[in-house]
Design a protein around this motif. Structure first.
Motif, PDB file in Angstrom:
ATOM      1  N   LEU A   1       0.819  -1.215   0.000  1.00 50.79           N
ATOM      2  CA  LEU A   1       0.000   0.000   0.000  1.00 50.79           C
ATOM      3  C   LEU A   1       0.857   1.272   0.000  1.00 50.79           C
ATOM      4  N   GLU A   2       2.049   1.171   0.565  1.00 49.34           N
ATOM      5  CA  GLU A   2       2.926   2.344   0.664  1.00 49.34           C
ATOM      6  C   GLU A   2       3.869   2.488  -0.529  1.00 49.34           C
ATOM      7  N   ASP A   3       3.968   1.463  -1.378  1.00 50.50           N
ATOM      8  CA  ASP A   3       4.908   1.471  -2.506  1.00 50.50           C
ATOM      9  C   ASP A   3       4.176   1.950  -3.766  1.00 50.50           C
ATOM     10  N   SER A   4       4.560   3.081  -4.287  1.00 47.94           N
ATOM     11  CA  SER A   4       3.872   3.685  -5.439  1.00 47.94           C
ATOM     12  C   SER A   4       3.940   2.822  -6.692  1.00 47.94           C
ATOM     13  N   ARG A   5       4.916   1.906  -6.767  1.00 53.75           N
ATOM     14  CA  ARG A   5       5.044   1.049  -7.950  1.00 53.75           C
ATOM     15  C   ARG A   5       3.839   0.129  -8.111  1.00 53.75           C
ATOM     16  N   TRP A   6       3.122  -0.156  -7.020  1.00 51.04           N
ATOM     17  CA  TRP A   6       1.957  -1.034  -7.080  1.00 51.04           C
ATOM     18  C   TRP A   6       0.671  -0.269  -7.378  1.00 51.04           C
ATOM     19  N   SER A   7       0.701   1.030  -7.253  1.00 52.48           N
ATOM     20  CA  SER A   7      -0.537   1.816  -7.221  1.00 52.48           C
ATOM     21  C   SER A   7      -1.332   1.807  -8.529  1.00 52.48           C
ATOM     22  N   ASN A   8      -0.669   1.550  -9.654  1.00 47.62           N
ATOM     23  CA  ASN A   8      -1.382   1.552 -10.939  1.00 47.62           C
ATOM     24  C   ASN A   8      -1.996   0.201 -11.306  1.00 47.62           C
ATOM     25  N   LEU A   9      -1.753  -0.804 -10.487  1.00 46.75           N
ATOM     26  CA  LEU A   9      -2.380  -2.105 -10.745  1.00 46.75           C
ATOM     27  C   LEU A   9      -3.884  -2.006 -10.497  1.00 46.75           C
ATOM     28  N   LYS A  10      -4.669  -2.681 -11.328  1.00 48.94           N
ATOM     29  CA  LYS A  10      -6.128  -2.588 -11.185  1.00 48.94           C
ATOM     30  C   LYS A  10      -6.616  -3.141  -9.850  1.00 48.94           C
ATOM     31  N   ALA A  11      -5.870  -4.109  -9.291  1.00 48.10           N
ATOM     32  CA  ALA A  11      -6.257  -4.652  -7.985  1.00 48.10           C
ATOM     33  C   ALA A  11      -6.213  -3.564  -6.914  1.00 48.10           C
ATOM     34  N   LEU A  12      -5.213  -2.704  -6.988  1.00 46.54           N
ATOM     35  CA  LEU A  12      -5.117  -1.600  -6.027  1.00 46.54           C
ATOM     36  C   LEU A  12      -6.170  -0.535  -6.320  1.00 46.54           C
ATOM     37  N   LYS A  13      -6.349  -0.209  -7.583  1.00 47.39           N
ATOM     38  CA  LYS A  13      -7.342   0.806  -7.959  1.00 47.39           C
ATOM     39  C   LYS A  13      -8.751   0.387  -7.557  1.00 47.39           C
ATOM     40  N   ASN A  14      -9.031  -0.912  -7.674  1.00 49.52           N
ATOM     41  CA  ASN A  14     -10.368  -1.423  -7.358  1.00 49.52           C
ATOM     42  C   ASN A  14     -10.496  -1.905  -5.912  1.00 49.52           C
ATOM     43  N   LYS A  15      -9.447  -1.657  -5.125  1.00 53.72           N
ATOM     44  CA  LYS A  15      -9.422  -2.078  -3.719  1.00 53.72           C
ATOM     45  C   LYS A  15      -9.658  -3.583  -3.571  1.00 53.72           C
ATOM     46  N   LYS A  16      -8.975  -4.311  -4.450  1.00 54.68           N
ATOM     47  CA  LYS A  16      -9.053  -5.769  -4.415  1.00 54.68           C
ATOM     48  C   LYS A  16      -7.726  -6.372  -3.949  1.00 54.68           C
ATOM     49  N   ILE A  17      -7.224  -5.833  -2.854  1.00 55.36           N
ATOM     50  CA  ILE A  17      -6.051  -6.392  -2.203  1.00 55.36           C
ATOM     51  C   ILE A  17      -6.492  -6.843  -0.816  1.00 55.36           C
ATOM     52  N   PHE A  18      -6.216  -8.106  -0.472  1.00 54.73           N
ATOM     53  CA  PHE A  18      -6.755  -8.699   0.743  1.00 54.73           C
ATOM     54  C   PHE A  18      -5.652  -9.330   1.587  1.00 54.73           C
ATOM     55  N   LEU A  19      -5.686  -9.022   2.867  1.00 52.70           N
ATOM     56  CA  LEU A  19      -4.803  -9.673   3.838  1.00 52.70           C
ATOM     57  C   LEU A  19      -5.448 -10.995   4.239  1.00 52.70           C
ATOM     58  N   ILE A  20      -4.729 -12.089   4.048  1.00 52.57           N
ATOM     59  CA  ILE A  20      -5.275 -13.420   4.340  1.00 52.57           C
ATOM     60  C   ILE A  20      -5.464 -13.576   5.856  1.00 52.57           C
ATOM     61  N   PRO A  21      -6.651 -13.982   6.307  1.00 47.37           N
ATOM     62  CA  PRO A  21      -6.921 -14.115   7.749  1.00 47.37           C
ATOM     63  C   PRO A  21      -6.144 -15.265   8.394  1.00 47.37           C
ATOM     64  N   GLU A  22      -6.118 -15.234   9.726  1.00 47.16           N
ATOM     65  CA  GLU A  22      -5.547 -16.323  10.523  1.00 47.16           C
ATOM     66  C   GLU A  22      -6.499 -16.627  11.670  1.00 47.16           C
ATOM     67  N   ASN A  23      -6.866 -17.890  11.829  1.00 52.41           N
ATOM     68  CA  ASN A  23      -7.692 -18.287  12.967  1.00 52.41           C
ATOM     69  C   ASN A  23      -7.751 -19.813  13.087  1.00 52.41           C
ATOM     70  N   PRO A  24      -6.845 -20.461  13.763  1.00 54.17           N
ATOM     71  CA  PRO A  24      -5.653 -19.905  14.405  1.00 54.17           C
ATOM     72  C   PRO A  24      -4.444 -19.851  13.457  1.00 54.17           C
ATOM     73  N   TYR A  25      -4.557 -20.571  12.309  1.00 53.38           N
ATOM     74  CA  TYR A  25      -3.479 -20.583  11.322  1.00 53.38           C
ATOM     75  C   TYR A  25      -3.861 -19.725  10.119  1.00 53.38           C
ATOM     76  N   ASN A  26      -2.852 -19.360   9.320  1.00 53.99           N
ATOM     77  CA  ASN A  26      -3.124 -18.674   8.066  1.00 53.99           C
ATOM     78  C   ASN A  26      -4.083 -19.521   7.236  1.00 53.99           C
ATOM     79  N   TYR A  27      -5.069 -18.891   6.617  1.00 51.58           N
ATOM     80  CA  TYR A  27      -6.101 -19.624   5.887  1.00 51.58           C
ATOM     81  C   TYR A  27      -5.577 -20.401   4.669  1.00 51.58           C
ATOM     82  N   VAL A  28      -4.476 -19.990   4.080  1.00 45.41           N
ATOM     83  CA  VAL A  28      -4.064 -20.641   2.827  1.00 45.41           C
ATOM     84  C   VAL A  28      -2.672 -21.265   2.858  1.00 45.41           C
TER      85      VAL A  28
END
Length: 330
Positions: free
Chosen positions: A261-288
């Motif tokens: 989110l802080e690196d401008s090199r990623w900002s033009n990707l459509k995933a960032l523009k469309n707010k489609k960047i997701f932090l994978i949950p943990e409960n109790p382990y990482n989901y993936v």
């Protein structure tokens, strides 16, 4: 006198053979090894962390060792986790540190290895069994054969009813995912990349780390590296990612998420523009991934709903509660 002694020896041998035969059964593992195992197993050593996670949920009372220390966040969630046990290390992986002497001292009934089918696994497991005089059973792990894992564990550990309950849940809900995906044409499925970790790497297509999201209908853009090696990551190349321009970015840890989110090199990707960047949950382990074990099932349910909410509108919280109760015991 000699005749009597001979008859006594025959009777003794027959008795011992019958006794041994009645106390063991033949078990065929995932690489078709026929193994004599105790009919009643009470003491288990896991071969590594993935096995530890599964057995700690399925039969914690039988474990006599762990392969590595249990993270505090896991212990806070799973009070029944048998954490205060000797550490016997693991057979495979970057941190292979199998402690044969400690294992032998513990006198387990069996060693269980649940994981990927390695190239030389038959010879490896036969050698471990021979050198320790303890039967070693291998059960292959991947999401396609997930119910087979619990079928085999149920038979091996005399817990077939528990295995059946788990498999009913898995079959019902994984079929729900596959039925839903059948309604989405391949050309309409979303592309993704999965990044993060200590070295801020990318997880290639068809790796064990991305299996959950690919099973949930995601198309992994990172078709790089050695596709024959399942548990692998690759160096992240931002220029390459820009040319891929995936629909969604899944991030494995908070530090990497914030760095993107802080690196401008990623900002033009459509995933960032469309707010489609997701932090994978943990409960109790990482989901993936980290570890890529049974926790990946929750990753399938979560990622399917993230990508295709119009198809998968189930209550994820209730699904997670049932999953955690059945698989991890909390």
């Amino acid at each position: 006198m000699k005749k009597i002694f001979f008859i006594v020896c025959l009777i003794y041998n027959f008795f011992m053979t019958t006794l041994f035969a009645s106390s063991t059964i033949e078990f065929i593992d995932s690489v078709n090894r026929k193994i004599e195992v105790p009919k009643k197993i009470e003491r288990i050593v896991p071969s590594g962390y993935n096995t530890q996670i599964i057995i700690a949920g399925f039969s914690p009372e039988m474990m006599v060792s762990i392969s590595k220390e249990v993270p505090k966040k896991v212990l806070q969630k799973i009070p029944t986790y048998p954490y205060n046990l000797p550490i016997t290390g693991q057979f495979y992986g970057k941190t292979s540190n199998f402690n044969k002497e400690e294992l032998i001292n513990l006198q387990p009934d069996i060693i269980i290895d649940i994981g990927e089918k390695k190239k030389n696994i038959v010879n490896d497991l036969n050698e471990i069994s021979k050198s320790t005089d303890i039967p070693v059973v291998f059960i292959e792990f991947n999401l396609k054969n997930i119910t087979t894992i619990y079928d085999l564990l149920g038979k091996l550990l005399n817990k077939e009813e528990k295995a059946k309950e788990i498999n009913n849940f898995l079959t019902k809900n994984l079929n729900m995912i596959s039925d839903g995906l059948a309604k989405i044409p391949l050309e309409d499925r979303l592309s993704f990349i999965q990044v993060g970790g200590k070295s801020f790497s990318i997880d290639p297509a068809n790796s064990s780390h991305t299996e959950a999201i690919e099973t949930a209908g995601g198309i992994n853009k990172a078709k790089i590296g050695n596709s024959n090696k399942k548990s692998r990551t690759e160096n992240l190349n931002i220029e390459e990612i820009i040319t891929w321009d995936p629909d969604i970015i899944f991030v494995k840890d908070k530090a990497s998420y914030e760095a993107i989110l802080e690196d401008s090199r990623w900002s033009n990707l459509k995933a960032l523009k469309n707010k489609k960047i997701f932090l994978i949950p943990e409960n109790p382990y990482n989901y993936v991934t980290s570890p890529p074990s049974i926790n990946k099932i929750m990753g399938v349910f979560w990622a399917a709903q993230i990508m295709y909410p119009q198809i998968f509108d189930y209550d994820l919280n209730n699904l997670e509660k049932e999953f955690n109760h059945l698989i991890f015991g909390f």
